[in-house]
Design a protein around this motif. Structure first.
Motif, PDB file in Angstrom:
ATOM      1  N   TRP A 128       4.685   7.711  -4.141  1.00  0.00           N
ATOM      2  CA  TRP A 128       3.912   6.477  -4.001  1.00  0.00           C
ATOM      3  C   TRP A 128       3.544   6.297  -2.535  1.00  0.00           C
ATOM      4  CZ3 TRP A 128       8.405   3.741  -6.938  1.00  0.00           C
ATOM      5  CH2 TRP A 128       8.343   4.050  -8.295  1.00  0.00           C
ATOM      6  N   GLY A 129       2.451   6.911  -2.117  1.00  0.00           N
ATOM      7  CA  GLY A 129       2.059   6.893  -0.711  1.00  0.00           C
ATOM      8  C   GLY A 129       1.437   5.562  -0.306  1.00  0.00           C
ATOM      9  N   LEU A 130       2.037   4.895   0.671  1.00  0.00           N
ATOM     10  CA  LEU A 130       1.508   3.612   1.154  1.00  0.00           C
ATOM     11  C   LEU A 130       0.461   3.852   2.230  1.00  0.00           C
ATOM     12  CD1 LEU A 130       4.897   1.710   1.346  1.00  0.00           C
ATOM     13  CD2 LEU A 130       3.132   1.417  -0.359  1.00  0.00           C
ATOM     14  N   ASP A 131      -0.563   3.000   2.249  1.00  0.00           N
ATOM     15  CA  ASP A 131      -1.705   3.178   3.133  1.00  0.00           C
ATOM     16  C   ASP A 131      -1.833   1.980   4.074  1.00  0.00           C
ATOM     17  OD1 ASP A 131      -4.986   2.692   3.338  1.00  0.00           O
ATOM     18  OD2 ASP A 131      -4.340   4.767   3.586  1.00  0.00           O
ATOM     19  N   LYS A 132      -1.890   2.245   5.384  1.00  0.00           N
ATOM     20  CA  LYS A 132      -1.933   1.129   6.342  1.00  0.00           C
ATOM     21  C   LYS A 132      -3.241   0.347   6.243  1.00  0.00           C
ATOM     22  CE  LYS A 132      -3.546   3.992  10.197  1.00  0.00           C
ATOM     23  NZ  LYS A 132      -3.241   4.513  11.538  1.00  0.00           N
ATOM     24  N   ASN A 133      -4.347   1.018   5.875  1.00  0.00           N
ATOM     25  CA  ASN A 133      -5.624   0.306   5.746  1.00  0.00           C
ATOM     26  C   ASN A 133      -5.575  -0.714   4.606  1.00  0.00           C
ATOM     27  OD1 ASN A 133      -6.840   1.739   7.865  1.00  0.00           O
ATOM     28  ND2 ASN A 133      -7.340   3.442   6.497  1.00  0.00           N
ATOM     29  N   LEU A 134      -4.936  -0.329   3.489  1.00  0.00           N
ATOM     30  CA  LEU A 134      -4.771  -1.274   2.382  1.00  0.00           C
ATOM     31  C   LEU A 134      -3.864  -2.435   2.799  1.00  0.00           C
ATOM     32  CD1 LEU A 134      -4.282   1.137  -0.673  1.00  0.00           C
ATOM     33  CD2 LEU A 134      -6.252  -0.326  -0.235  1.00  0.00           C
ATOM     34  N   ALA A 135      -2.786  -2.102   3.521  1.00  0.00           N
ATOM     35  CA  ALA A 135      -1.846  -3.147   3.952  1.00  0.00           C
ATOM     36  C   ALA A 135      -2.527  -4.130   4.905  1.00  0.00           C
ATOM     37  CB  ALA A 135      -0.625  -2.513   4.614  1.00  0.00           C
ATOM     38  N   TYR A 136      -3.316  -3.599   5.851  1.00  0.00           N
ATOM     39  CA  TYR A 136      -3.991  -4.475   6.812  1.00  0.00           C
ATOM     40  C   TYR A 136      -5.071  -5.316   6.128  1.00  0.00           C
ATOM     41  CZ  TYR A 136      -1.621  -1.579  10.288  1.00  0.00           C
ATOM     42  OH  TYR A 136      -0.677  -0.916  11.025  1.00  0.00           O
ATOM     43  N   ALA A 137      -5.590  -4.815   4.994  1.00  0.00           N
ATOM     44  CA  ALA A 137      -6.575  -5.577   4.217  1.00  0.00           C
ATOM     45  C   ALA A 137      -5.890  -6.534   3.230  1.00  0.00           C
ATOM     46  CB  ALA A 137      -7.498  -4.623   3.463  1.00  0.00           C
ATOM     47  N   ARG A 138      -4.553  -6.643   3.334  1.00  0.00           N
ATOM     48  CA  ARG A 138      -3.743  -7.511   2.465  1.00  0.00           C
ATOM     49  C   ARG A 138      -3.838  -7.124   0.984  1.00  0.00           C
ATOM     50  NH1 ARG A 138      -1.714  -8.006   6.497  1.00  0.00           N
ATOM     51  NH2 ARG A 138      -1.314  -9.846   7.777  1.00  0.00           N
ATOM     52  N   HIS A 139      -3.994  -5.817   0.745  1.00  0.00           N
ATOM     53  CA  HIS A 139      -3.977  -5.308  -0.627  1.00  0.00           C
ATOM     54  C   HIS A 139      -2.557  -4.796  -0.896  1.00  0.00           C
ATOM     55  CE1 HIS A 139      -5.740  -3.036  -4.185  1.00  0.00           C
ATOM     56  NE2 HIS A 139      -4.551  -2.489  -4.047  1.00  0.00           N
ATOM     57  N   TYR A 140      -1.789  -5.577  -1.651  1.00  0.00           N
ATOM     58  CA  TYR A 140      -0.404  -5.175  -1.962  1.00  0.00           C
ATOM     59  C   TYR A 140      -0.219  -5.062  -3.472  1.00  0.00           C
ATOM     60  CZ  TYR A 140       0.792  -6.232   2.889  1.00  0.00           C
ATOM     61  OH  TYR A 140       0.862  -6.236   4.258  1.00  0.00           O
ATOM     62  N   PRO A 141       0.626  -4.132  -3.959  1.00  0.00           N
ATOM     63  CA  PRO A 141       1.283  -3.102  -3.166  1.00  0.00           C
ATOM     64  C   PRO A 141       0.251  -2.142  -2.579  1.00  0.00           C
ATOM     65  CG  PRO A 141       1.801  -2.846  -5.519  1.00  0.00           C
ATOM     66  CD  PRO A 141       0.961  -4.052  -5.388  1.00  0.00           C
ATOM     67  N   ALA A 142       0.490  -1.711  -1.319  1.00  0.00           N
ATOM     68  CA  ALA A 142      -0.501  -0.903  -0.591  1.00  0.00           C
ATOM     69  C   ALA A 142      -0.388   0.577  -0.939  1.00  0.00           C
ATOM     70  CB  ALA A 142      -0.321  -1.126   0.905  1.00  0.00           C
ATOM     71  N   ILE A 143      -0.203   0.865  -2.230  1.00  0.00           N
ATOM     72  CA  ILE A 143      -0.075   2.258  -2.679  1.00  0.00           C
ATOM     73  C   ILE A 143      -1.476   2.850  -2.838  1.00  0.00           C
ATOM     74  CG2 ILE A 143       0.680   3.716  -4.600  1.00  0.00           C
ATOM     75  CD1 ILE A 143       2.985   1.658  -4.995  1.00  0.00           C
ATOM     76  N   GLN A 144      -1.731   3.931  -2.109  1.00  0.00           N
ATOM     77  CA  GLN A 144      -3.050   4.574  -2.119  1.00  0.00           C
ATOM     78  C   GLN A 144      -3.143   5.463  -3.369  1.00  0.00           C
ATOM     79  OE1 GLN A 144      -6.266   5.647  -2.253  1.00  0.00           O
ATOM     80  NE2 GLN A 144      -6.247   4.714  -0.213  1.00  0.00           N
ATOM     81  N   TRP A 145      -4.028   5.075  -4.289  1.00  0.00           N
ATOM     82  CA  TRP A 145      -4.108   5.752  -5.591  1.00  0.00           C
ATOM     83  C   TRP A 145      -4.674   7.168  -5.485  1.00  0.00           C
ATOM     84  CZ3 TRP A 145      -6.077   1.117  -4.106  1.00  0.00           C
ATOM     85  CH2 TRP A 145      -7.412   1.088  -3.699  1.00  0.00           C
ATOM     86  N   MET A 146      -5.348   7.488  -4.367  1.00  0.00           N
ATOM     87  CA  MET A 146      -5.922   8.828  -4.250  1.00  0.00           C
ATOM     88  C   MET A 146      -4.902   9.856  -3.728  1.00  0.00           C
ATOM     89  SD  MET A 146      -8.790   8.285  -5.512  1.00  0.00           S
ATOM     90  CE  MET A 146      -9.357   9.971  -5.374  1.00  0.00           C
ATOM     91  N   THR A 147      -3.859   9.398  -3.060  1.00  0.00           N
ATOM     92  CA  THR A 147      -2.869  10.339  -2.519  1.00  0.00           C
ATOM     93  C   THR A 147      -1.551  10.304  -3.299  1.00  0.00           C
ATOM     94  OG1 THR A 147      -2.136   8.666  -0.933  1.00  0.00           O
ATOM     95  CG2 THR A 147      -3.789  10.237  -0.168  1.00  0.00           C
ATOM     96  N   SER A 148      -1.364   9.288  -4.131  1.00  0.00           N
ATOM     97  CA  SER A 148      -0.117   9.180  -4.897  1.00  0.00           C
ATOM     98  C   SER A 148      -0.220   9.985  -6.193  1.00  0.00           C
ATOM     99  CB  SER A 148       0.170   7.710  -5.229  1.00  0.00           C
ATOM    100  OG  SER A 148       0.268   6.948  -4.048  1.00  0.00           O
TER     101      SER A 148
END
Length: 588
Positions: free
Chosen positions: A413-433
């Motif tokens: 479950w790879g977390l992405d800082k761009n998603l986190a900074y955009a307040r998208h939680y959980p910030a799990i990047q669906w393309m790398t997970s």
């Protein structure tokens, strides 16, 4: 008589002793005048190396080192749950009584309360023949969990002198076992078990049942099996700890073991305060009734970080042997690996990639290998699911701890800082997970949720993948040049991202979502896509479809539909049909 030696050299947590003093590998020793806890980690001709699990400041050569004759072990008995330990199973409540401000060095406290009496109901009688691991008594440890007292794995024989039901301490003899040699062995509630040695099992089972977490992106897109392994890598502030908190609060595991390994003290304090206040949504009891916390913060000695992971694993295996599903949250394995690196450097071992020891991969694999769905010696079935947070420096997933962890886990479950900074939680990047459990769990989804579940999930992933490809074009030449069917893909992918993948941990209806609601949400999103695509095929431009605000309404269904009112999804289906008919009426 206990074997002993004398300190020759001190290098941080590493202490050397000259001469062959007769210690064994991994033996627990007491180091120095303050009797600090240590462990033998290397033996050579004429030299013994010990790693100390407490701060060695002020220690001098010439002080004694006394062996215990036993490996580093944890005490297993009622009283583990609803407790907070340090890395070597010393309860923080007892340490606080000694010194309310600091953890006193060399503090000798009992891991569990030896004076408390537990209500005990024996499940065996005199004359019964028992084998190792057999359940001999039941103790209500907390309102949520019944502690099953088991025969030690190495004991077998006939029951003698069984006591009547009543209240007993963990040191009272419950019965005696008469072995084949005719000798009697007293059995109490207490077992001691070496933390580096896995507890025995009868056999392992393949993954067939998911760990249901109530988090849509995990349960639907990247499911984790009970008895499986998952890694949650992410940079600072991306939500690793929050993701683990959500799983700990809402997953359908029976027991939670939370290991704070090398994390910041203030963050661990927040965990301790939160968990003690949380109410278990399943039972209405405090969540701590089925939780054990192991606190080993970044300002504690590094050597104890390594012990904390193994201590937590051994506690988990003990409850698995009772037939419970246990989930371990290890936060974070990177800090544990950094402790290995520091100790390896002090031992002057040859460094490997980025200074980590060459045995990093084997230590990680040994840790994750202790997970699994198993049949226990008692005949019960239990599981240990390990969810390890990884903290790569700068969010670089190519660093050694993340890369080696990927080799041994089947869920990423790879977390992405761009998603986190955009307040998208959980910030799990669906393309790398990814999750390798999907095929194994497909029969369960088909039987327990709906036969179309996996198909709908795959369609959602396909739309998200299409969006990713189209966004590359949009970045180059803008979105206006795209044909309407591709604009629709972008709009539906946005609905999936905001209405399905994004989840609000502080919203009553959205913090935990049952599988049935997750399926119905997918169904509505795909129904909207189907109806919109039919309009596009009739020549309707995307701008016309956007006028009614139907896409925003579907995004908000996660808040508007209570978890216990699935019939409200039919209203959304009707809304989509009305939208479809209205667009045709206006533009037909």
């Amino acid at each position: 008589m206990a074997k002993s030696g004398v300190i020759y050299g001190i290098n941080g947590p590493i202490v050397t002793i000259l001469g062959d003093v007769g210690f064994q590998m991994h033996e627990m020793v007491h180091v120095g005048a303050q009797k600090l806890v240590g462990e033998v980690i290397a033996l050579a001709s004429g030299k013994t190396t010990v790693q100390v699990y407490e701060e060695t400041a002020g220690m001098r050569p010439g002080e004694p080192v006394v062996g215990t004759g036993a490996p580093i072990s944890v005490t297993l008995a009622p009283g583990i749950l609803n407790n907070i330990f340090d890395g070597i199973e010393r309860p923080l409540s007892s340490l606080k009584e000694i010194n309310p401000i600091y953890i006193e060095r060399g503090a000798a406290v009992d891991a569990l309360d030896h004076s408390k009496k537990w209500e005990t109901h024996l499940t065996v009688k005199n004359g019964d023949s028992l084998f190792g691991g057999a359940i001999i008594a039941m103790v209500p440890e907390t309102p949520a969990v019944t502690h099953k007292i088991m025969l030690p794995p190495d004991a077998e024989g006939v029951v003698c002198d069984a006591v009547p039901d009543g209240e007993y301490t963990i040191d009272d003899t419950l019965l005696q076992i008469k072995g084949r040699d005719g000798k009697l062995r007293p059995i109490t509630m207490t077992q001691k078990w070496p933390i580096r040695e896995a507890r025995p099992i009868s056999k392992r089972f393949p993954a067939t049942v998911p760990l249901v977490t109530g988090q849509r992106i995990l349960d639907t897109l990247f499911p984790l099996a009970k008895g499986g392994t998952a890694a949650v890598p992410g940079g600072f502030g991306t939500g690793k700890t929050m993701t683990q908190h959500q799983i700990a609060k809402w997953s359908d595991a029976d027991i939670i073991i939370y290991i704070g390994c090398g994390e910041r003290g203030n963050e661990m304090t927040q965990v301790l305060e939160e968990f003690t206040e949380l109410i278990d949504p399943k039972s209405g009891n405090p969540l701590m009734d089925r939780t054990t916390l192991i606190a080993n913060t970044s300002n504690m000695p590094v050597a104890a970080r390594e012990a904390s992971l193994y201590s937590g694993l051994t506690l988990a295996e003990y409850y698995r042997d009772m037939g419970y599903d246990v989930a371990i949250m290890a936060d974070s394995t990177s800090r544990w690996a950094e402790a290995l690196r520091e100790i390896s450097g002090r031992l002057e071992e040859m460094p490997a990639e980025e200074g980590f020891p060459a045995y990093l991969a084997s230590r990680l694999s040994a840790f994750y290998e202790r997970s699994g769905m198993t049949q226990n010696l008692s005949g019960t079935e239990g599981s240990i699911t390990i969810i390890g947070a990884v903290s790569p420096q700068g969010g670089d997933f190519s660093e050694p701890v993340t890369q080696n962890t990927k080799r041994f886990v089947r869920c990423f479950w790879g977390l992405d800082k761009n998603l986190a900074y955009a307040r998208h939680y959980p910030a799990i990047q669906w393309m790398t997970s990814y999750s390798e459990y999907l095929q194994d769990l497909a029969p369960w989804y088909t039987k327990q949720v709906d036969p179309k579940f996996v198909d709908y999930r795959n369609r959602l992933v396909y739309l998200l993948t299409q969006e990713s490809s189209l966004m590359e074009i949009v970045k180059l030449i803008g979105g206006d040049v795209l044909p309407d069917d591709q604009k629709l893909v972008l709009e539906i992918a946005k609905v999936i991202r905001l209405g399905f993948l994004q989840q609000n941990a502080f919203h009553k209806e959205d913090t935990c979502v049952p599988m049935s609601k997750q399926f119905r949400m997918m169904e509505i999103i795909l129904y909207l896509y189907k109806k919109s695509r039919s309009l596009i095929s009739m020549g309707m431009p995307m701008s016309v479809l956007m006028q009614d605000g139907i896409f925003d309404q579907v995004v908000s269904m996660k808040y508007d539909i209570p978890n216990d009112k699935p019939e409200m999804f039919d209203e959304y289906r009707e809304r989509i049909d009305k939208f479809h008919d209205a667009v045709i009426a206006r533009n037909g």
